[in-house]
Design an enzyme around this catalytic site. Sequence first.
Site, short mmCIF file in Angstrom:
data_model
loop_
_atom_site.label_atom_id
_atom_site.label_comp_id
_atom_site.label_asym_id
_atom_site.label_seq_id
_atom_site.Cartn_x
_atom_site.Cartn_y
_atom_site.Cartn_z
N LYS A 148 -3.23 31.18 -10.62
CA LYS A 148 -4.18 30.07 -10.47
C LYS A 148 -5.59 30.62 -10.25
O LYS A 148 -5.84 31.38 -9.32
CB LYS A 148 -3.77 29.18 -9.29
CG LYS A 148 -4.71 27.99 -9.07
CD LYS A 148 -4.12 26.98 -8.11
CE LYS A 148 -4.46 27.21 -6.66
NZ LYS A 148 -5.88 26.98 -6.31
N THR A 177 -5.92 16.94 0.59
CA THR A 177 -5.24 16.98 1.89
C THR A 177 -6.23 17.19 3.03
O THR A 177 -5.91 16.97 4.19
CB THR A 177 -4.16 18.08 1.93
OG1 THR A 177 -4.74 19.28 1.44
CG2 THR A 177 -2.97 17.70 1.08
N ASP A 196 -16.09 13.79 -13.71
CA ASP A 196 -17.41 13.56 -14.31
C ASP A 196 -17.27 12.41 -15.29
O ASP A 196 -16.21 11.78 -15.38
CB ASP A 196 -17.90 14.85 -14.97
CG ASP A 196 -19.42 14.97 -14.98
OD1 ASP A 196 -20.09 13.96 -15.26
OD2 ASP A 196 -19.94 16.07 -14.71
N LYS A 244 -10.58 20.94 -10.69
CA LYS A 244 -10.65 19.56 -10.16
C LYS A 244 -11.82 18.80 -10.78
O LYS A 244 -12.74 18.34 -10.10
CB LYS A 244 -10.74 19.57 -8.63
CG LYS A 244 -9.53 20.23 -7.98
CD LYS A 244 -9.58 20.09 -6.47
CE LYS A 244 -8.35 20.69 -5.80
NZ LYS A 244 -8.26 22.15 -5.91
N ASP A 285 -7.94 25.70 -11.78
CA ASP A 285 -7.99 24.66 -10.75
C ASP A 285 -9.45 24.27 -10.50
O ASP A 285 -10.04 24.66 -9.49
CB ASP A 285 -7.32 25.18 -9.47
CG ASP A 285 -7.14 24.10 -8.43
OD1 ASP A 285 -7.31 22.91 -8.75
OD2 ASP A 285 -6.82 24.45 -7.27
N ARG A 338 -1.42 33.24 0.50
CA ARG A 338 -1.54 34.29 1.52
C ARG A 338 -0.24 34.98 1.91
O ARG A 338 -0.26 36.20 2.15
CB ARG A 338 -2.27 33.73 2.75
CG ARG A 338 -3.76 33.59 2.49
CD ARG A 338 -4.46 32.69 3.47
NE ARG A 338 -4.11 31.29 3.26
CZ ARG A 338 -4.58 30.29 3.99
NH1 ARG A 338 -5.40 30.54 4.98
NH2 ARG A 338 -4.23 29.05 3.72
O1 C5P Z 1 -2.81 30.87 0.87
P1 C5P Z 1 -2.19 29.52 0.61
O2 C5P Z 1 -0.71 29.59 0.25
O3 C5P Z 1 -2.46 28.53 1.71
O4 C5P Z 1 -2.96 29.04 -0.69
C1 C5P Z 1 -2.77 27.79 -1.24
C2 C5P Z 1 -3.63 27.60 -2.43
O5 C5P Z 1 -3.52 26.24 -2.83
C3 C5P Z 1 -5.12 27.87 -2.24
O6 C5P Z 1 -5.66 28.35 -3.48
C4 C5P Z 1 -5.69 26.50 -1.91
O7 C5P Z 1 -7.02 26.35 -2.32
C5 C5P Z 1 -4.78 25.60 -2.74
N1 C5P Z 1 -4.62 24.25 -2.20
C6 C5P Z 1 -4.15 23.98 -0.93
N2 C5P Z 1 -4.01 22.69 -0.49
C7 C5P Z 1 -4.30 21.69 -1.30
C8 C5P Z 1 -4.75 21.93 -2.59
C9 C5P Z 1 -4.90 23.25 -3.02
O8 C5P Z 1 -3.85 24.89 -0.18
N3 C5P Z 1 -4.11 20.47 -0.87
#
Ligand code: C5P
Length: 243
Positions: free
Chosen positions: A43, A129, A75, A72, A70, A220
């Site tokens: 992603k 979220t 427009d 989003k 990603d 992460r």
């Molecule tokens: O490190 P982690 O597993 O939290 O990463 C989740 C990924 O998903 C990040 O790139 C974050 O920007 C994205 N994301 C999120 N929650 C959302 C939408 C996207 O954590 N509601």
Amino acid sequence: MSSAAPAETPSGRARLVFPLDYASLSEARAGAERVCAGVGVLKVGLELFVREGPPAAKFAAELGCRVFLDLKLHDIPETVSRAVASACQLGVDYLTVHASGGPGMLEAAVRSAARENTGLKLLAVTVLTSSDQGDLLATGVADAPAAQVLRLAHLAHRAGVPGLVCSALELSVLRAQFGRDLVLVTPGIRPAGADAGDQKRVATPADAVRAGADLLVIGRPIRDSPDPLAAALAIVRAIESVP
Ligand code: C5P
């Protein structure tokens, strides 16, 4: 293949999305090379794309992974339509748009993807979220976030958008509403025992799959692991452990 998996995502690896949350192209490339044998989709988010542009999407594809851009998009329909065509020409597999852009914007995006016919799948984001009831109210939406998620999900579905990004909490309601009609993509996933970081409501990979997730976005716990490929492969096994 699990009966819960959509036709285009046959294995645990294909269902695992690794976000390239890195500050530079060279770090992203090194991070992706470490894990690409264990993840199906890379992603590319706003930070990396704004900094590095199309090369970030191109190298991800060169590693044999599908590419999830990603951005989003939100427009006017003409601009979104052209941006979708550009993403198709980059060879991107998934692209996010905001469902709150409305029917005209969503339909223009769907038409553009169909015209380009490269196999790009649009994914609609409903309510971020990070937004709570107060944020919705400030933008003139009096409904609770859960009701607004459903409204926007139906809007995206009616416009022909083939998938949604949703939280683990929304999975079962959306799967019940739409059956197999929509691909559901879920971030906020943590392997059992992993640090939640700033994610407030987390689900394990197996729980998310059981609740109806097709694709799982996990960053992460893989990126920051001492052995990122082993961490990814353990998640793949957890996904595949669900009958
Ligand atoms: O490190 P982690 O597993 O939290 O990463 C989740 C990924 O998903 C990040 O790139 C974050 O920007 C994205 N994301 C999120 N929650 C959302 C939408 C996207 O954590 N509601």
